[in-house]
Write an enzyme that holds these catalytic residues in place. Sequence first.
Site, PDB file in Angstrom:
ATOM      1  N   HIS A 374     -36.552  30.457   2.705  1.00 22.57           N
ATOM      2  CA  HIS A 374     -35.352  31.298   2.585  1.00 22.57           C
ATOM      3  C   HIS A 374     -35.474  32.654   3.251  1.00 22.57           C
ATOM      4  O   HIS A 374     -34.595  33.502   3.087  1.00 22.57           O
ATOM      5  CB  HIS A 374     -35.014  31.549   1.112  1.00 22.57           C
ATOM      6  CG  HIS A 374     -34.615  30.338   0.352  1.00 22.57           C
ATOM      7  ND1 HIS A 374     -33.303  29.969   0.148  1.00 22.57           N
ATOM      8  CD2 HIS A 374     -35.358  29.395  -0.247  1.00 22.57           C
ATOM      9  CE1 HIS A 374     -33.255  28.861  -0.566  1.00 22.57           C
ATOM     10  NE2 HIS A 374     -34.497  28.489  -0.823  1.00 22.57           N
ATOM     11  N   LYS A 567     -23.943  42.819  -3.030  1.00 20.31           N
ATOM     12  CA  LYS A 567     -25.151  42.013  -2.868  1.00 20.31           C
ATOM     13  C   LYS A 567     -26.313  42.902  -3.274  1.00 20.31           C
ATOM     14  O   LYS A 567     -26.128  44.107  -3.484  1.00 20.31           O
ATOM     15  CB  LYS A 567     -25.307  41.509  -1.423  1.00 20.31           C
ATOM     16  CG  LYS A 567     -25.177  42.623  -0.365  1.00 20.31           C
ATOM     17  CD  LYS A 567     -25.211  42.081   1.073  1.00 20.31           C
ATOM     18  CE  LYS A 567     -23.886  41.560   1.567  1.00 20.31           C
ATOM     19  NZ  LYS A 567     -23.919  40.255   2.211  1.00 20.31           N
ATOM     20  N   ARG A 568     -27.526  42.310  -3.391  1.00 20.27           N
ATOM     21  CA  ARG A 568     -28.670  43.147  -3.708  1.00 20.27           C
ATOM     22  C   ARG A 568     -28.774  44.296  -2.703  1.00 20.27           C
ATOM     23  O   ARG A 568     -28.455  44.125  -1.522  1.00 20.27           O
ATOM     24  CB  ARG A 568     -29.951  42.296  -3.703  1.00 20.27           C
ATOM     25  CG  ARG A 568     -30.041  41.352  -4.889  1.00 20.27           C
ATOM     26  CD  ARG A 568     -30.024  42.109  -6.206  1.00 20.27           C
ATOM     27  NE  ARG A 568     -31.236  42.862  -6.359  1.00 20.27           N
ATOM     28  CZ  ARG A 568     -32.242  42.526  -7.166  1.00 20.27           C
ATOM     29  NH1 ARG A 568     -32.152  41.459  -7.936  1.00 20.27           N
ATOM     30  NH2 ARG A 568     -33.323  43.257  -7.244  1.00 20.27           N
ATOM     31  N   LYS A 573     -30.154  44.594   4.484  1.00 20.65           N
ATOM     32  CA  LYS A 573     -28.728  44.272   4.321  1.00 20.65           C
ATOM     33  C   LYS A 573     -27.824  45.447   4.739  1.00 20.65           C
ATOM     34  O   LYS A 573     -26.625  45.310   4.873  1.00 20.65           O
ATOM     35  CB  LYS A 573     -28.433  43.874   2.873  1.00 20.65           C
ATOM     36  CG  LYS A 573     -29.147  42.588   2.421  1.00 20.65           C
ATOM     37  CD  LYS A 573     -28.868  42.297   0.955  1.00 20.65           C
ATOM     38  CE  LYS A 573     -29.707  41.154   0.406  1.00 20.65           C
ATOM     39  NZ  LYS A 573     -29.202  39.816   0.805  1.00 20.65           N
ATOM     40  N   THR A 678     -24.654  33.841   1.286  1.00 22.67           N
ATOM     41  CA  THR A 678     -23.726  32.857   0.718  1.00 22.67           C
ATOM     42  C   THR A 678     -22.454  33.536   0.217  1.00 22.67           C
ATOM     43  O   THR A 678     -21.426  32.893   0.064  1.00 22.67           O
ATOM     44  CB  THR A 678     -24.390  32.082  -0.438  1.00 22.67           C
ATOM     45  OG1 THR A 678     -25.104  33.003  -1.256  1.00 22.67           O
ATOM     46  CG2 THR A 678     -25.327  31.018   0.092  1.00 22.67           C
ATOM     47  N   LYS A 682     -18.141  32.811   0.074  1.00 23.55           N
ATOM     48  CA  LYS A 682     -17.266  32.987  -1.094  1.00 23.55           C
ATOM     49  C   LYS A 682     -16.038  33.812  -0.745  1.00 23.55           C
ATOM     50  O   LYS A 682     -14.916  33.501  -1.156  1.00 23.55           O
ATOM     51  CB  LYS A 682     -18.037  33.645  -2.249  1.00 23.55           C
ATOM     52  CG  LYS A 682     -19.122  32.734  -2.815  1.00 23.55           C
ATOM     53  CD  LYS A 682     -20.168  33.453  -3.662  1.00 23.55           C
ATOM     54  CE  LYS A 682     -21.406  32.575  -3.777  1.00 23.55           C
ATOM     55  NZ  LYS A 682     -22.580  33.264  -4.334  1.00 23.55           N
TER      56      LYS A 682
HETATM   57  C1  Z15 Z   1     -33.425  35.449  -1.975  1.00 23.76           C
HETATM   58  O1  Z15 Z   1     -32.342  35.699  -2.712  1.00 23.76           O
HETATM   59  C2  Z15 Z   1     -33.312  34.945  -0.691  1.00 23.76           C
HETATM   60  C3  Z15 Z   1     -34.442  34.685   0.031  1.00 23.76           C
HETATM   61  C4  Z15 Z   1     -35.684  34.934  -0.501  1.00 23.76           C
HETATM   62  O2  Z15 Z   1     -36.794  34.671   0.200  1.00 23.76           O
HETATM   63  C5  Z15 Z   1     -35.786  35.441  -1.792  1.00 23.76           C
HETATM   64 CL1  Z15 Z   1     -37.332  35.718  -2.445  1.00 23.76          CL
HETATM   65  C6  Z15 Z   1     -34.674  35.702  -2.523  1.00 23.76           C
HETATM   66  C7  Z15 Z   1     -31.941  34.638  -0.169  1.00 23.76           C
HETATM   67  C8  Z15 Z   1     -31.714  35.040   1.280  1.00 23.76           C
HETATM   68  O3  Z15 Z   1     -31.994  36.409   1.437  1.00 23.76           O
HETATM   69  C9  Z15 Z   1     -30.277  34.739   1.655  1.00 23.76           C
HETATM   70  O4  Z15 Z   1     -30.045  35.014   3.014  1.00 23.76           O
HETATM   71  C10 Z15 Z   1     -29.959  33.279   1.395  1.00 23.76           C
HETATM   72  O5  Z15 Z   1     -28.580  33.029   1.564  1.00 23.76           O
HETATM   73  C11 Z15 Z   1     -30.345  32.890  -0.019  1.00 23.76           C
HETATM   74  O6  Z15 Z   1     -31.682  33.232  -0.281  1.00 23.76           O
HETATM   75  C12 Z15 Z   1     -30.181  31.407  -0.268  1.00 23.76           C
HETATM   76  O7  Z15 Z   1     -30.779  30.643   0.727  1.00 23.76           O
END
Ligand code: Z15
Length: 833
Positions: A374, A567-568, A573, A678, A682
Amino acid sequence: VEASIPEPQRAAWKKFTPKPFSTPEEFERETVRHIETTLARSLYNCDEFATYAGTALAFRDRLILDWNRTQQNQTFTDQKRVYYLSLEFLMGRALDNAMLNVGMKDVATKGLTELGFRIEDIVDQEHDAALGNGGLGRLAACFLDSLASLNYPAWGYGLRYRYGIFKQEIIDGYQVEVPDYWLDFNPWEFARHDIIVDIQFYGNVSKYQDDDGKTTSVWDGGEIVQAVAYDVPIPGYQTATTNNLRLWASKAASGEFDFQKFNSGEYESSVADQQRAETISAVLYPNDNLDRGKELRLKQQYFWCAASLFDIVRRFKKTKRAWKDFPNQVAIQLNDTHPTLAIPELQRILIDQEGLDWDEAWGIVSKTFGYTNHTVLPEALEKWSVPLFQHLLPRHLQIIYDINLNFLQYVERRFPKEREMLGRVSIIEESSPKMVRMAYLAVIGSHKVNGVAELHSDLIKTTIFKDFVRIYGPDKFTNVTNGITPRRWLHQANPRLSELIASKLGGYDFLKDLTLLHKIEAYVDDKDFRKEFREIKYANKVRLAKHIKQTTGVTVNPAALFDVQVKRIHEYKRQQLNIFGVIHRYLAIKAMSAEERKKLAPRVSIFGGKAAPGYWMAKTVIHLINQVGKVINADKDVGDLLKVIFLEDYNVSKAEIIAPASDISEHISTAGTEASGTSNMKFCLNGGLIIGTCDGANIEITREIGENNIFLFGNLAEDVDDLRHSHLYGTYSLDPSLAAVFEAIQSNLFGDATAFSALVNGIVAHGDYYLVSDDFASYCKTQELIDEAYRNQEEWVTKAITTVARMGFFSSDRCIDEYAEVIWNIEPLAPKV
Ligand code: Z15
């Protein structure tokens, strides 16, 4: 078998099998019964929370019946199942989702009205299940919804944290973290006190050689902690399939040990042991996209992997099949590297406990696992120090060394002239201390590795896993673009839009096959449809405006352009780019004539998101946003032209209010850093347009909806490395508009500027790693294009409707079908009714 009711008595049993309610009256009877008996309340003592509780229990009864049948059917049929291992499941609320999935929300609405309540107020009583940080955890939740809705035999495995992601309060413009104790009343889980697994930590390994020279390793000593299963039913949409999410809680091993302590008067130390054991599942680590290498986190990971693998292996062994059948019956998906220990754990079970030889075991292991990556951010790639590993999991470290040895020998044979490759691909990094590279172990131990959007899947093949593509060939690496569940993110969050679409498509089939949405493009010029579509967006903005008023006290104009970034909070970001853009806009407005101001579309810039508690730069960004908001929102001269809002405690249930209410949302990560995103999906699905970089799933969204319907800006991923290099070694020149923004900050316009110096210096003096300055002009220009586009409301609505119509690809159902076919090789199982 001994536990089942004998044949002659089954008729009596079946006669009394509970029947699910189906009318408002039956629903009311069940709800009142639960309130009066299960909850011991009365009609003189029934507030909205008690009514939520009664309603939840009534719906829970329905789910349980389907859940039991689903599990029996899956056991009886015994076809291949998938196990989704995720340290995070960001589920949000369950009641509304359960009502919609079983098709009984209208019934509940009527019943609750008759009992004197509004369903919105009742649904709003529920505490979010927030066992996740952000995108990764929410993706796992969407996947569970799709797996059940598509009738796949699937289980989720996770940890039952006592504290989910912290609750965020904003005090004087600063983030304050408050613990999220969510288990006070949780009707959606079932403690299985009979399903307990002993988990071992620490200790020593000894080797024995038997007569025919075979060595056996015995791991003993150390300490034992128990894993208790808690099960959560996961209902599918309009299907009886109700899958299981099993969450493990830790508790002290009860037995001899505490018995002795109690009797010898060591009561206190016995209680302390208990607390130490319970600490393992106490709290979710609140970092998104960051690895901090803490021992307790490694303990969590092993505890959860070992309990899950024990459970999976036990279930397989009951079928009495041969071991070679294991990968035909079991697919295990690793959600990121967090569950990578499952790989050496399965190898350990097979060789140390089941007596298989290494090669046979490894053949089984490496056919069973699939690994989803991810992120490519280096700070997020998990590494564990070898000394820590040695101490906590000595046998696993040996197994990892053996996996590594076999792997490196293979690489050496394949690439004899490239000895320097061995150090690069070794699972063990030769640093001090040495580190175990979990992503490499996950690649080596899995049969497929996937990224989560096309660009990201290409990037992992050319960067972090480049050597592995040469070693294993390109077919081991694949892409499965993320998706979202349209049930929660359209039907539940935006019921009026869902209803409008259904009225044109002749029903709700699109919620099971989202590609059917394309048919609403036929209505893009239909006057009534357009009017209704606009009214829905406006009503959703009114609802958000009310929420903003209630939570921040600021009045915003629902006719203004709502510009949202939720978002976080993370440097990659780039919320800082957004807030600098807001300041730029503010300075521009202040310099405008009355004439010019009239032409400007009023805007509300809405931010939301949590910063990891130890992430100072992210906290600084939150502080800056709040300070800027304080100044701008109080500036009478600006009025409605610009408002800046920071929404406290962004979470899943708030996202359900926010996603339907945006005109523009921001997905503006430095190109190449956001694996997918994601929330972009939405917002588009709810008829909001987006401004974004060529990053993650934005690229495929653009391909689907058309370039005219998205506002793209900024540098491309392929140029990022060169730009970073030029910042450090070339002549660096700050964008002039950004320089003006920094001057405003430095003039203390938004309070004491020293509070923001690290943020500004990161750009002007320390290389601007995230390319904020490089993208600033392009960003501001694109924001102006948005102003212009928004002024033409007719064109805007056309873009918005077209966008919704073309979002069919981004359903998590499509995504899960791809996993099922390409990675898991599993088939759906029709529910028995
Ligand atoms: C996280 O929320 C995501 C990736 C990571 O490696 C960790 Cl530790 C947490 C997110 C991505 O930042 C995001 O781009 C992606 O849409 C989401 O995972 C689901 O794949």
